[in-house]
Scaffold this motif. Structure first.
Motif, PDB file in Angstrom:
ATOM      1  N   GLN A 146     122.596 -42.309  36.714  1.00 29.69           N
ATOM      2  CA  GLN A 146     121.416 -42.378  35.863  1.00 29.69           C
ATOM      3  C   GLN A 146     121.231 -43.780  35.297  1.00 29.69           C
ATOM      4  N   PHE A 147     122.334 -44.415  34.867  1.00 30.27           N
ATOM      5  CA  PHE A 147     122.269 -45.771  34.333  1.00 30.27           C
ATOM      6  C   PHE A 147     121.749 -46.740  35.387  1.00 30.27           C
ATOM      7  N   LEU A 148     122.294 -46.648  36.593  1.00 33.36           N
ATOM      8  CA  LEU A 148     121.875 -47.561  37.658  1.00 33.36           C
ATOM      9  C   LEU A 148     120.422 -47.322  38.046  1.00 33.36           C
ATOM     10  N   TYR A 149     120.014 -46.077  38.049  1.00 35.90           N
ATOM     11  CA  TYR A 149     118.625 -45.763  38.378  1.00 35.90           C
ATOM     12  C   TYR A 149     117.673 -46.385  37.359  1.00 35.90           C
ATOM     13  N   GLU A 150     118.068 -46.370  36.095  1.00 33.52           N
ATOM     14  CA  GLU A 150     117.202 -46.907  35.040  1.00 33.52           C
ATOM     15  C   GLU A 150     117.230 -48.431  34.978  1.00 33.52           C
ATOM     16  N   LYS A 151     118.380 -49.038  35.277  1.00 31.03           N
ATOM     17  CA  LYS A 151     118.530 -50.485  35.096  1.00 31.03           C
ATOM     18  C   LYS A 151     118.333 -51.300  36.373  1.00 31.03           C
ATOM     19  N   ALA A 152     118.691 -50.746  37.513  1.00 26.92           N
ATOM     20  CA  ALA A 152     118.604 -51.498  38.770  1.00 26.92           C
ATOM     21  C   ALA A 152     117.193 -51.390  39.322  1.00 26.92           C
ATOM     22  N   ARG A 153     116.293 -52.204  38.788  1.00 25.70           N
ATOM     23  CA  ARG A 153     114.890 -52.166  39.178  1.00 25.70           C
ATOM     24  C   ARG A 153     114.413 -53.574  39.528  1.00 25.70           C
ATOM     25  N   VAL A 154     113.601 -53.650  40.553  1.00 22.86           N
ATOM     26  CA  VAL A 154     113.064 -54.938  40.991  1.00 22.86           C
ATOM     27  C   VAL A 154     111.710 -55.148  40.330  1.00 22.86           C
ATOM     28  N   PRO A 155     111.574 -56.194  39.512  1.00 22.68           N
ATOM     29  CA  PRO A 155     110.259 -56.471  38.903  1.00 22.68           C
ATOM     30  C   PRO A 155     109.216 -56.746  39.978  1.00 22.68           C
ATOM     31  N   LEU A 156     108.027 -56.263  39.753  1.00 27.75           N
ATOM     32  CA  LEU A 156     106.961 -56.436  40.733  1.00 27.75           C
ATOM     33  C   LEU A 156     106.679 -57.912  40.998  1.00 27.75           C
ATOM     34  N   LYS A 157     106.927 -58.764  39.998  1.00 26.09           N
ATOM     35  CA  LYS A 157     106.660 -60.198  40.155  1.00 26.09           C
ATOM     36  C   LYS A 157     107.576 -60.846  41.182  1.00 26.09           C
ATOM     37  N   LEU A 158     108.682 -60.177  41.548  1.00 22.32           N
ATOM     38  CA  LEU A 158     109.590 -60.714  42.545  1.00 22.32           C
ATOM     39  C   LEU A 158     109.259 -60.243  43.960  1.00 22.32           C
ATOM     40  N   ILE A 159     108.262 -59.371  44.072  1.00 23.09           N
ATOM     41  CA  ILE A 159     107.838 -58.885  45.386  1.00 23.09           C
ATOM     42  C   ILE A 159     106.559 -59.622  45.782  1.00 23.09           C
ATOM     43  N   SER A 160     106.593 -60.281  46.909  1.00 23.00           N
ATOM     44  CA  SER A 160     105.442 -61.076  47.327  1.00 23.00           C
ATOM     45  C   SER A 160     104.218 -60.189  47.576  1.00 23.00           C
ATOM     46  N   ARG A 161     103.053 -60.803  47.541  1.00 23.21           N
ATOM     47  CA  ARG A 161     101.805 -60.058  47.744  1.00 23.21           C
ATOM     48  C   ARG A 161     101.783 -59.400  49.121  1.00 23.21           C
ATOM     49  N   GLY A 162     102.212 -60.156  50.139  1.00 22.73           N
ATOM     50  CA  GLY A 162     102.220 -59.612  51.494  1.00 22.73           C
ATOM     51  C   GLY A 162     103.162 -58.435  51.635  1.00 22.73           C
ATOM     52  N   LEU A 164     104.168 -56.471  49.183  1.00 23.70           N
ATOM     53  CA  LEU A 164     103.664 -55.348  48.404  1.00 23.70           C
ATOM     54  C   LEU A 164     102.602 -54.580  49.181  1.00 23.70           C
ATOM     55  N   GLU A 165     101.737 -55.296  49.882  1.00 23.24           N
ATOM     56  CA  GLU A 165     100.728 -54.629  50.707  1.00 23.24           C
ATOM     57  C   GLU A 165     101.384 -53.808  51.804  1.00 23.24           C
ATOM     58  N   ARG A 166     102.418 -54.361  52.396  1.00 27.26           N
ATOM     59  CA  ARG A 166     103.132 -53.641  53.464  1.00 27.26           C
ATOM     60  C   ARG A 166     103.852 -52.420  52.904  1.00 27.26           C
ATOM     61  N   PHE A 167     104.517 -52.596  51.752  1.00 32.54           N
ATOM     62  CA  PHE A 167     105.262 -51.491  51.162  1.00 32.54           C
ATOM     63  C   PHE A 167     104.336 -50.340  50.781  1.00 32.54           C
ATOM     64  N   ARG A 168     103.136 -50.679  50.328  1.00 27.81           N
ATOM     65  CA  ARG A 168     102.175 -49.631  49.956  1.00 27.81           C
ATOM     66  C   ARG A 168     101.758 -48.796  51.159  1.00 27.81           C
ATOM     67  N   LYS A 169     101.750 -49.398  52.332  1.00 29.51           N
ATOM     68  CA  LYS A 169     101.424 -48.649  53.544  1.00 29.51           C
ATOM     69  C   LYS A 169     102.608 -47.786  53.986  1.00 29.51           C
ATOM     70  N   ILE A 170     103.822 -48.334  53.834  1.00 29.28           N
ATOM     71  CA  ILE A 170     105.009 -47.611  54.269  1.00 29.28           C
ATOM     72  C   ILE A 170     105.340 -46.460  53.327  1.00 29.28           C
ATOM     73  N   TRP A 171     105.225 -46.699  52.020  1.00 30.70           N
ATOM     74  CA  TRP A 171     105.630 -45.705  51.022  1.00 30.70           C
ATOM     75  C   TRP A 171     104.602 -45.702  49.894  1.00 30.70           C
ATOM     76  N   PRO A 172     103.398 -45.184  50.161  1.00 29.38           N
ATOM     77  CA  PRO A 172     102.298 -45.285  49.193  1.00 29.38           C
ATOM     78  C   PRO A 172     102.585 -44.619  47.855  1.00 29.38           C
ATOM     79  N   GLU A 173     103.249 -43.468  47.869  1.00 28.25           N
ATOM     80  CA  GLU A 173     103.502 -42.774  46.605  1.00 28.25           C
ATOM     81  C   GLU A 173     104.466 -43.539  45.706  1.00 28.25           C
ATOM     82  N   ARG A 174     105.223 -44.455  46.269  1.00 29.13           N
ATOM     83  CA  ARG A 174     106.183 -45.244  45.489  1.00 29.13           C
ATOM     84  C   ARG A 174     105.568 -46.543  44.967  1.00 29.13           C
TER      85      ARG A 174
END
Length: 240
Positions: A146-162, A164-174
């Motif tokens: 539970q601790f790792l799930y809450e703390k181990a998160r990647v800020p959106l600012k570290l994910i490039s625009r390209g 993020l667009e790809r990830f939205r197609k692969i896993w839209p609900e996420r």
């Protein structure tokens, strides 16, 4: 005879090397995973040769991994999981469970790992010293997850625009509907984070990211009395 202590993931133990190498030969010669043909890995990994080790149950402050997965204590099991190579977690300074787990979270939360956008089950291998500190502070394995799930998160600012667009197609609900200040957890749910204890003394642990949308499979290799389980097809062949 599988090494679970000092250098568990390294060289020098016949059982670890033999089993790991045998699996790779099966994947190549029977599964057809030849480099450049079905195996299209850009770099590959040294772990493809002999990545096999045991859990250090003697220094595990919680229930063993196979017990957590529903098997009796007396039964021996083998677990197979598609993973990347191990990422070292070097933490000699932290004095509490939360401090150690914060360091583990930092190693986990990297935007280039497969499990960020493909899911799967990242494996956390806690060294005995780290595990003892974490358990003595009152953390259960469920609490660690539970601790790792809450703390181990990647800020959106570290994910490039390209990406993020790809990830939205692969896993839209996420990835759909996220805003600039949001972050993405390293697993779909806390239960997807796998925790084991292995290695020797020394304040190191390891993060082993999932290869992607794969799930760990655990099967018994002995019965409750420690006798090897022989598949039915082999028993029928031997009896005939």
């Amino acid at each position: 005879g599988i090494n679970c202590g000092y250098n568990a993931m390294g060289q020098g133990n016949m059982a670890n090397a033999t089993i790991g190498r045998a699996i790779r030969l099966i994947l190549t010669n029977i599964g057809g995973a030849s480099p450049g043909i079905l195996d299209r890995a850009t770099f590959g990994s040294p772990a493809k040769y002999s990545f096999c080790f045991a859990e250090n149950e003697a220094e595990n402050p919680w229930e063993p991994f196979h017990v957590e997965r529903g098997f009796p204590q007396s039964v021996s099991t083998v677990t197979v999981l598609g993973v990347e190579g191990p990422h070292n977690v070097n933490d000699h300074g932290s004095q509490s469970a939360e401090e150690i787990l914060l360091t583990v979270s930092g190693v986990l939360a990297t935007p280039g790992t497969n499990h960020i956008y493909l899911g799967g089950e990242p494996l956390i291998v806690l060294g005995p010293e780290h595990a003892q500190i974490i358990a003595s502070d009152g953390f259960s394995k469920a609490g660690v997850k539970q601790f790792l799930y809450e703390k181990a998160r990647v800020p959106l600012k570290l994910i490039s625009r390209g990406n993020l667009e790809r990830f939205r197609k692969i896993w839209p609900e996420r990835f759909s509907g996220l805003e600039s200040g949001d972050s993405v957890p390293i697993a779909a749910k806390p239960e997807d984070i796998l925790i084991i204890v292995a290695g020797g003394q020394g304040r190191h642990s390891a993060v082993i990211p999932s290869f992607g949308a794969t799930r760990a499979i655990t099967i018994p290799i002995t019965d409750r009395d420690g006798h090897p389980i022989v598949p039915a097809e082999k028993r029928s062949t031997e009896s005939s």
